[in-house]
Design a protein around this motif. Structure first.
Motif, PDB file in Angstrom:
ATOM      1  N   PRO A 268       0.392  -0.538  -0.167  1.00 56.96           N
ATOM      2  CA  PRO A 268       0.416   0.128  -0.232  1.00 56.96           C
ATOM      3  C   PRO A 268       0.959   1.313  -0.286  1.00 56.96           C
ATOM      4  CG  PRO A 268      -0.806  -0.859   1.555  1.00 56.96           C
ATOM      5  CD  PRO A 268       0.253  -1.671   0.710  1.00 56.96           C
ATOM      6  N   GLY A 269       1.848   0.876   0.348  1.00 56.78           N
ATOM      7  CA  GLY A 269       2.879   2.384   0.234  1.00 56.78           C
ATOM      8  C   GLY A 269       3.404   2.831  -0.990  1.00 56.78           C
ATOM      9  N   PHE A 270       3.097   1.990  -2.097  1.00 62.19           N
ATOM     10  CA  PHE A 270       3.829   2.874  -3.315  1.00 62.19           C
ATOM     11  C   PHE A 270       2.371   3.224  -4.137  1.00 62.19           C
ATOM     12  CE2 PHE A 270       3.463   2.427  -7.498  1.00 62.19           C
ATOM     13  CZ  PHE A 270       4.801   3.028  -8.165  1.00 62.19           C
ATOM     14  N   ALA A 271       1.069   3.336  -3.296  1.00 65.12           N
ATOM     15  CA  ALA A 271       0.158   3.336  -4.482  1.00 65.12           C
ATOM     16  C   ALA A 271       0.201   4.821  -3.354  1.00 65.12           C
ATOM     17  CB  ALA A 271      -1.094   2.702  -4.229  1.00 65.12           C
ATOM     18  N   HIS A 272      -0.144   5.070  -1.731  1.00 63.97           N
ATOM     19  CA  HIS A 272      -0.461   6.564  -1.321  1.00 63.97           C
ATOM     20  C   HIS A 272       0.983   6.845  -0.367  1.00 63.97           C
ATOM     21  CE1 HIS A 272      -4.849   5.667  -1.521  1.00 63.97           C
ATOM     22  NE2 HIS A 272      -4.186   5.850  -2.324  1.00 63.97           N
ATOM     23  N   PRO A 273       2.036   6.896  -0.703  1.00 65.98           N
ATOM     24  CA  PRO A 273       3.254   7.120  -0.719  1.00 65.98           C
ATOM     25  C   PRO A 273       3.428   8.040   0.886  1.00 65.98           C
ATOM     26  CG  PRO A 273       3.357   8.311  -2.205  1.00 65.98           C
ATOM     27  CD  PRO A 273       2.403   7.152  -2.831  1.00 65.98           C
ATOM     28  N   ASP A 274       2.540   9.384   0.573  1.00 64.40           N
ATOM     29  CA  ASP A 274       2.146   9.888   1.311  1.00 64.40           C
ATOM     30  C   ASP A 274       1.642  10.018   2.373  1.00 64.40           C
ATOM     31  OD1 ASP A 274       3.708  11.942   0.209  1.00 64.40           O
ATOM     32  OD2 ASP A 274       2.393  12.769  -0.965  1.00 64.40           O
ATOM     33  N   GLU A 275       0.599   8.934   2.422  1.00 62.15           N
ATOM     34  CA  GLU A 275       0.172   8.954   4.047  1.00 62.15           C
ATOM     35  C   GLU A 275       1.242   7.823   5.290  1.00 62.15           C
ATOM     36  OE1 GLU A 275      -4.197   7.004   2.772  1.00 62.15           O
ATOM     37  OE2 GLU A 275      -3.796   8.626   1.143  1.00 62.15           O
ATOM     38  N   GLN A 276       1.987   7.869   5.029  1.00 63.05           N
ATOM     39  CA  GLN A 276       2.538   6.793   5.965  1.00 63.05           C
ATOM     40  C   GLN A 276       2.038   5.396   6.318  1.00 63.05           C
ATOM     41  OE1 GLN A 276       5.235   8.824   7.728  1.00 63.05           O
ATOM     42  NE2 GLN A 276       4.484  10.292   6.408  1.00 63.05           N
ATOM     43  N   LYS A 277       1.881   5.316   5.364  1.00 63.46           N
ATOM     44  CA  LYS A 277       1.484   3.320   5.187  1.00 63.46           C
ATOM     45  C   LYS A 277       2.477   2.583   5.273  1.00 63.46           C
ATOM     46  CE  LYS A 277      -2.857   3.704   4.095  1.00 63.46           C
ATOM     47  NZ  LYS A 277      -3.555   4.594   4.056  1.00 63.46           N
ATOM     48  N   PHE A 278       3.117   2.269   5.563  1.00 63.29           N
ATOM     49  CA  PHE A 278       4.298   0.689   5.510  1.00 63.29           C
ATOM     50  C   PHE A 278       5.552   1.662   5.264  1.00 63.29           C
ATOM     51  CE2 PHE A 278       0.409  -2.053   4.950  1.00 63.29           C
ATOM     52  CZ  PHE A 278       0.866  -2.889   5.270  1.00 63.29           C
ATOM     53  N   ASN A 279       6.044   2.178   4.547  1.00 64.50           N
ATOM     54  CA  ASN A 279       7.624   2.219   4.284  1.00 64.50           C
ATOM     55  C   ASN A 279       7.036   3.635   3.421  1.00 64.50           C
ATOM     56  OD1 ASN A 279       9.901   3.110   5.573  1.00 64.50           O
ATOM     57  ND2 ASN A 279      10.902   1.477   4.317  1.00 64.50           N
ATOM     58  N   GLY A 280       6.192   3.911   3.225  1.00 64.28           N
ATOM     59  CA  GLY A 280       5.914   4.773   1.871  1.00 64.28           C
ATOM     60  C   GLY A 280       6.284   3.771  -0.090  1.00 64.28           C
ATOM     61  N   LYS A 281       6.995   4.724  -0.396  1.00 63.30           N
ATOM     62  CA  LYS A 281       7.677   3.998  -1.797  1.00 63.30           C
ATOM     63  C   LYS A 281       8.058   3.548  -1.931  1.00 63.30           C
ATOM     64  CE  LYS A 281       6.358   6.829  -5.017  1.00 63.30           C
ATOM     65  NZ  LYS A 281       5.392   6.518  -6.628  1.00 63.30           N
ATOM     66  N   ALA A 282       9.326   3.124  -1.069  1.00 57.40           N
ATOM     67  CA  ALA A 282      10.208   2.341  -0.574  1.00 57.40           C
ATOM     68  C   ALA A 282       9.263   0.733  -0.457  1.00 57.40           C
ATOM     69  CB  ALA A 282      11.606   1.790   0.662  1.00 57.40           C
ATOM     70  N   MET A 283       9.339  -0.228  -0.786  1.00 62.41           N
ATOM     71  CA  MET A 283       9.077  -0.875  -0.598  1.00 62.41           C
ATOM     72  C   MET A 283       9.026  -2.303   0.550  1.00 62.41           C
ATOM     73  SD  MET A 283       8.539  -4.557  -3.283  1.00 62.41           S
ATOM     74  CE  MET A 283       8.257  -4.397  -4.796  1.00 62.41           C
ATOM     75  N   THR A 284       8.591  -3.002   0.886  1.00 63.05           N
ATOM     76  CA  THR A 284       8.540  -3.894   2.393  1.00 63.05           C
ATOM     77  C   THR A 284       8.317  -5.096   1.536  1.00 63.05           C
ATOM     78  OG1 THR A 284       6.357  -3.895   3.143  1.00 63.05           O
ATOM     79  CG2 THR A 284       7.440  -1.923   3.882  1.00 63.05           C
ATOM     80  N   TYR A 285       9.203  -5.845   2.618  1.00 60.48           N
ATOM     81  CA  TYR A 285       8.883  -7.773   1.873  1.00 60.48           C
ATOM     82  C   TYR A 285       7.440  -8.135   2.090  1.00 60.48           C
ATOM     83  CZ  TYR A 285       9.867 -12.288   1.546  1.00 60.48           C
ATOM     84  OH  TYR A 285       9.575 -13.691   1.500  1.00 60.48           O
ATOM     85  N   TYR A 286       7.049  -7.030   2.445  1.00 60.30           N
ATOM     86  CA  TYR A 286       5.377  -7.477   2.398  1.00 60.30           C
ATOM     87  C   TYR A 286       4.987  -7.566   0.957  1.00 60.30           C
ATOM     88  CZ  TYR A 286       4.476  -7.877   7.311  1.00 60.30           C
ATOM     89  OH  TYR A 286       5.038  -8.636   8.620  1.00 60.30           O
ATOM     90  N   GLY A 287       5.537  -6.598  -0.167  1.00 63.33           N
ATOM     91  CA  GLY A 287       5.238  -6.070  -1.436  1.00 63.33           C
ATOM     92  C   GLY A 287       5.828  -7.182  -2.152  1.00 63.33           C
ATOM     93  N   ARG A 288       6.651  -7.983  -1.873  1.00 65.74           N
ATOM     94  CA  ARG A 288       7.727  -9.070  -2.628  1.00 65.74           C
ATOM     95  C   ARG A 288       6.731 -10.128  -3.268  1.00 65.74           C
ATOM     96  NH1 ARG A 288      10.399  -9.333  -5.806  1.00 65.74           N
ATOM     97  NH2 ARG A 288      11.793 -10.809  -5.342  1.00 65.74           N
ATOM     98  N   TRP A 289       6.239 -10.838  -4.218  1.00 60.85           N
ATOM     99  CA  TRP A 289       5.768 -11.830  -4.748  1.00 60.85           C
ATOM    100  C   TRP A 289       6.444 -12.890  -4.049  1.00 60.85           C
ATOM    101  CZ3 TRP A 289       8.411 -15.724  -6.234  1.00 60.85           C
ATOM    102  CH2 TRP A 289       9.893 -16.002  -6.810  1.00 60.85           C
ATOM    103  N   SER A 290       7.511 -13.531  -3.449  1.00 56.24           N
ATOM    104  CA  SER A 290       7.161 -14.809  -2.668  1.00 56.24           C
ATOM    105  C   SER A 290       6.920 -15.023  -1.757  1.00 56.24           C
ATOM    106  CB  SER A 290       8.547 -14.793  -2.229  1.00 56.24           C
ATOM    107  OG  SER A 290       9.356 -13.599  -1.645  1.00 56.24           O
ATOM    108  N   TYR A 291       6.163 -13.273  -1.056  1.00 57.03           N
ATOM    109  CA  TYR A 291       5.719 -13.102   0.246  1.00 57.03           C
ATOM    110  C   TYR A 291       4.005 -13.610   0.168  1.00 57.03           C
ATOM    111  CZ  TYR A 291       2.743 -11.249   3.962  1.00 57.03           C
ATOM    112  OH  TYR A 291       1.550 -11.281   4.224  1.00 57.03           O
ATOM    113  N   LYS A 292       3.340 -13.636  -1.499  1.00 57.90           N
ATOM    114  CA  LYS A 292       2.232 -13.245  -1.257  1.00 57.90           C
ATOM    115  C   LYS A 292       2.243 -14.269  -2.045  1.00 57.90           C
ATOM    116  CE  LYS A 292       2.572  -8.607  -3.196  1.00 57.90           C
ATOM    117  NZ  LYS A 292       1.047  -7.712  -2.267  1.00 57.90           N
ATOM    118  N   PHE A 293       2.641 -15.275  -2.294  1.00 55.77           N
ATOM    119  CA  PHE A 293       2.675 -16.262  -2.533  1.00 55.77           C
ATOM    120  C   PHE A 293       2.590 -17.482  -1.597  1.00 55.77           C
ATOM    121  CE2 PHE A 293       3.895 -16.207  -6.999  1.00 55.77           C
ATOM    122  CZ  PHE A 293       2.504 -15.609  -7.520  1.00 55.77           C
TER     123      PHE A 293
END
Length: 550
Positions: free
Chosen positions: A170-195
């Motif tokens: 979610p940080g990528f879509a709304h980087p100014d809303e202090q969600k997750f790590n903003g534009k910087a992807m967290t591990y939760y954004g990785r495809w491997s985590y999602k599977f």
């Protein structure tokens, strides 16, 4: 060329534990050690490893055999010891899953075309995948993260259902809303985590919606990387059985058609999913059928060690993955994914660094700590070789001081800055700060943190266990105007070559920047190898509790 000397001695160990690079201070003048990185030899290694003869270096192929022989011979010639009871080869038990290209895929009654619309596979030892009328559930970003008070699977029973998931976090879509790590992807954004998370939730399948900007790569990368044999580690039966039966990707265009059929707006749901955790039953089903096969064979990490003197049980590790994605006999024209930049260049880099340290040791100027060089297998398939080594270390993880990872070195000339991917993680970066400063360069974070680079290469397998690990090199600011012009032209030449057949060696590459970067790693390792400091992770790093900075 003259190169560096240690800047942090045992007597000032407490200063080395500070949070600012300026606290690492030289206390005595030490005679510099002459080091000469050989550009022609570096080029030759890249050229050879990425030649057509090596067939794209896919694990468990002839290309692997040629690569293992080449690397083992190189380390032997240097005088480094084979770390596996005298051998350089650590077996990595692998299984290759191959899904048929003749796939019948119907989502919400829409027939989808393999490669054009969707790419699916199964990491199970079964002859055929056959799913009929499985409910489709949109689960937002597919994240269950208590520390962010976020659970896209809240109140869901996913058994027998297929999760449809957004890429990134979610940080990528709304980087100014202090969600997750903003534009910087967290591990939760990785495809491997999602599977992995979909599997933990008991889902029957998981399909990620590809979107170029948040994914940071085009659909062609998915198509080239996820078709043909897909390697994985051999897992325990219980762990294997818990995995989703089918996993893969769908194009954004095909996903829009799916959501339209469900009477929903995908773009509107994307906005909602970025605001808060979300899941929506699409009230549609999936029917999927394709043949599948599993083949078992060992691949190998190449592991070589240069023993230290007084602190030989403490290891500084260099990693670079030797593998790429092989060849595709179904393609017209060029069929070989040579992987020159990714990652023959990084593999050549650790060879050149190892040669310099071996030369230094033969001259009686070896390090106190040991150096271990690991050319890993299966990185392109999910960091397989490094994951296996981290779980089955030849040298104990709690005796592993740090990891320096090389993955795709700088082919764009010298830079004024030096990029540390995921900058701000650990005290290990202080050593890079000082080494870069000796070249009159400043360290910076990556220009596109949304790509999640810190989680996409072999150092991450060690970071997850608390070992300070860095992935660094190159920079955004060319040294001068001539270099800037060359970089612009070469960037155009290399555009679209990531995981594509055009990633082959080019004699016109300017490797002076790559040699600069090898020098930074060399100096950092030399300094760390001659002191007693154990770098740790900073308080705001997710790995702080595993090995905290002091």
């Amino acid at each position: 060329m003259k190169r560096w000397f240690p800047f942090c001695a045992i007597a000032l160990l407490s200063a080395c534990n500070g949070d600012d690079a300026s606290t690492i201070t030289p206390i005595a003048q030490v005679a510099p050690i002459s080091v000469s990185f050989d550009e022609q030899r570096f080029r030759s290694d890249i050229k050879t490893l990425s030649s057509d003869k090596f067939e794209g270096r896919a694990p468990t192929t002839l290309g692997e055999k040629l690569t293992l022989d080449y690397l083992s011979a190189a380390f032997k010639e240097m005088g480094l010891a084979g770390a596996v009871n005298g051998s350089y080869l650590q077996p990595v038990p692998m299984v290759s899953y191959t899904a048929s290209e003749q796939q019948q895929v119907s989502l919400a009654g829409i027939d989808l075309q393999y490669r054009q619309d969707v790419v699916l596979g199964s990491r199970h030892d079964n002859n055929q995948v056959s799913i009929k009328n499985a409910p489709l559930v949109f689960v937002g970003y597919g994240i269950n993260a208590p520390e962010y008070n976020w659970n896209d699977y809240q109140d869901l029973d996913m058994h027998g259902k297929i999760a449809v998931i957004l890429v990134n976090d979610p940080g990528f879509a709304h980087p100014d809303e202090q969600k997750f790590n903003g534009k910087a992807m967290t591990y939760y954004g990785r495809w491997s985590y999602k599977f992995e998370e979909a599997s933990r939730q008991g889902a029957l399948g998981a399909i990620i919606i590809h979107d170029t900007k948040p994914a940071s790569y085009p659909w062609s990368v998915v198509e080239n990387s996820w078709t043909g044999p897909q390697q994985d580690l051999v897992l325990a039966k219980a762990e294997q059985d818990a995995r989703v039966q089918v996993e893969g990707w769908i194009t954004l265009d095909a996903a829009n058609r799916l959501f339209d059929k469900a009477g929903l707006s995908l773009s509107a749901l994307m906005d909602r999913a970025a605001d808060s955790a979300l899941n929506v039953d699409l009230a549609q089903t999936a029917s999927i059928k394709f043949a599948n096969k599993a083949e078992y064979a060992d691949s190998y990490n190449v592991v070589a060690t240069l023993a230290g003197s007084s602190q030989a049980d403490e290891h500084i590790v260099f990693t670079a993955h030797w593998d790429h994605i092989g060849k595709d006999d179904s393609k017209q024209g060029d069929q070989i994914y040579n992987g020159a930049l990714d990652n023959a260049s990084g593999t050549a880099g650790i060879l050149e660094i190892a040669r310099q340290f071996a030369k230094q040791a033969k001259a009686g100027q070896g390090l106190k700590r040991s150096l271990t060089f690991i050319a890993t297998t299966g990185e392109e398939q999910g960091l397989l070789g490094s994951r296996y080594y981290a779980a089955n270390p030849i040298y104990p993880i709690d005796k592993t001081v740090a990891v320096f990872n090389l993955d795709s070195t700088n082919i764009y000339g010298k830079t004024k800055d030096y990029t540390i991917v995921g900058k701000g993680q650990s005290e290990l970066e202080l050593y890079l700060d000082k080494a870069a400063a000796s070249q009159h360069r400043v360290t910076t974070g990556e220009s596109n943190p949304a790509s999640g680079g810190f989680f996409r290469s072999d150092h991450f397998s060690f970071a997850k266990l608390g070992v300070p690990a860095v992935f660094a090199g190159g920079g955004a600011e060319p040294l001068d105007e001539a270099t800037a012009q060359y970089k612009a032209a070469m960037s155009d030449t290399m555009k679209g070559c990531y995981h594509n057949v055009c990633d082959h060696y080019r004699a016109e590459w300017d490797l002076s920047g790559a040699l600069q970067d090898l020098a930074v790693y060399y100096q950092a390792a030399q300094t760390l190898g001659n002191n007693q400091h154990w770098p740790g992770y900073y308080a705001d790093s997710e790995f702080h509790s595993l090995r905290p900075a002091k």
